[in-house]
Write an enzyme that holds these catalytic residues in place. Structure first.
Site, mmCIF file in Angstrom:
data_model
loop_
_atom_site.group_PDB
_atom_site.id
_atom_site.type_symbol
_atom_site.label_atom_id
_atom_site.label_comp_id
_atom_site.label_asym_id
_atom_site.label_seq_id
_atom_site.Cartn_x
_atom_site.Cartn_y
_atom_site.Cartn_z
ATOM 1 N N HIS A 95 0.896 -1.579 -0.133
ATOM 2 C CA HIS A 95 -0.040 0.385 -0.326
ATOM 3 C C HIS A 95 0.901 1.397 0.339
ATOM 4 C CE1 HIS A 95 -3.064 -2.069 1.147
ATOM 5 N NE2 HIS A 95 -2.798 -3.350 1.958
ATOM 6 N N GLU A 113 -1.424 -0.252 8.322
ATOM 7 C CA GLU A 113 -2.534 -1.545 8.804
ATOM 8 C C GLU A 113 -1.882 -2.342 10.254
ATOM 9 O OE1 GLU A 113 -3.991 -4.825 6.061
ATOM 10 O OE2 GLU A 113 -3.148 -3.107 5.056
ATOM 11 N N HIS A 170 2.805 -7.294 1.668
ATOM 12 C CA HIS A 170 2.395 -8.841 2.945
ATOM 13 C C HIS A 170 1.420 -9.426 2.423
ATOM 14 C CE1 HIS A 170 -0.330 -4.743 2.935
ATOM 15 N NE2 HIS A 170 -0.850 -5.838 3.537
ATOM 16 N N ARG A 190 -0.896 -4.696 -6.541
ATOM 17 C CA ARG A 190 -1.028 -6.198 -5.917
ATOM 18 C C ARG A 190 0.073 -6.412 -6.891
ATOM 19 N NH1 ARG A 190 -6.713 -7.201 -8.806
ATOM 20 N NH2 ARG A 190 -8.113 -6.953 -6.699
#
Length: 316
Positions: A95, A113, A170, A190
């Site tokens: 991200h 996150e 991740h 992605r």
């Protein structure tokens, strides 16, 4: 303290375990995500009770920010909370940070996150970080799909907590249910998706160029150093405090006070049951329920055998 109506999202890697675990009435399909508190345009959650019943977090952020949230100068509501259920690997992804999200996508937030593992099958694992030393090496890895030796795999157990800052490669492995607290963003780049096909029968979209541009190289593993405070009626553990959010676990064993606070909090019940009392008002607390606690709402007396997580954004 006011309850929030969850929103369910079907995902190619999802399952049905949220139904049994939280007694949710799931829609048809492979439900991978339950958004329990969201101000994102692709799914805004509504209040189930209270003076603002039926309104969304986004509406109240725009109209009652100082009254309900705090003296924030942020343009958009900053947090997003959800449960995830993985029956297959999620894509290998990364991200952007705030600056990259504004520059590349015109969005207010990137995506830091964190994951609190609620259930994990034997040998369940996550991918967290990489061993590569340059962007050229990451590009070659993506072209050759040489992921097995380039990524860091880690076994996980219930109760473990992981912080995943923006720029960290991740993926979530199968057999895991977790609570995710993140910045208010749904932006994912992605790198690899196991050659899966989407609903249109074509390989799902990758975002290799942008992913490589925002990946932290070399990788910078994060070490968790929680702070535990023994309180009357329970234990409070500060799992994480970073500029994006603060995350605290509250384990209630008797009569516990959730004290008045200068900024809003999101409260997610992750285990057990109990009740919150304030004057004559009694609020049932049970596993899977999400609540909004306004700023300066006063003390809540919590009773029962219940564990919940609060998330907030500190003011500078």
């Amino acid at each position: 303290m006011y309850a929030i109506q969850p929103i369910f999202k079907e995902r190619i890697w999802g399952g049905r375990r949220l139904e049994a675990l939280f007694q949710f009435e799931l829609p048809e399909g492979q439900i991978g995500e339950c958004w329990t508190a969201s101000a994102h345009a692709s799914g805004r959650t509504h209040f189930l009770d209270g003076p603002d019943q039926g309104k969304t977090l986004d509406e109240l952020w725009q109209t009652k920010r100082t009254e309900l949230f705090g003296d924030y100068l942020l343009d958009a509501f900053p947090l997003h909370v959800k449960f995830l259920d993985s029956s297959a690997y999620l894509s290998v992804q990364v991200h952007p940070n705030d600056e990259e999200a504004r520059r590349l996508e015109g969005e207010p937030y990137g995506k830091n996150e964190c994951w609190y593992i609620l259930e994990a099958a034997p040998e369940a694992e996550i991918i967290l970080g990489h061993n590569l030393q340059s962007r050229d090496a990451l590009f070659r890895c993506a072209q050759e799909k040489d992921w097995e030796t380039s990524l860091r795999h880690q076994k996980v157990k219930p109760g473990e907590f992981y912080y995943i800052p923006s720029g960290t490669i991740h993926a979530l492995g199968p057999g895991i249910v977790l609570l995710e607290i993140q910045q208010m963003s749904d932006r994912t780049y992605r790198l690899y998706d196991y050659d899966r096909l989407g609903d249109d029968g074509k390989p799902r979209e990758l975002h290799v160029e942008k992913a490589i541009a925002v990946t932290t190289i070399p990788d910078e593993p994060w070490t968790n150093q929680p702070e535990t405070i023994i309180k009357e009626g329970g234990i409070m553990t500060k799992l994480l405090q970073v500029p994006s959010f603060t995350v605290i676990r509250h384990e209630v064993t008797g009569r516990y006070t959730l004290q008045d606070h200068p900024v809003f909090r999101l409260l997610t019940v992750i285990e057990g049951k109990g009740e919150a009392r304030q004057g004559k008002r009694v609020i049932p607390l049970q596993k899977g329920k999400q609540f909004f606690v306004p700023r300066r709402a006063g003390d809540y007396e919590i009773a029962g055998s219940v564990t919940f997580v609060t998330s907030e954004v500190f003011l500078d």
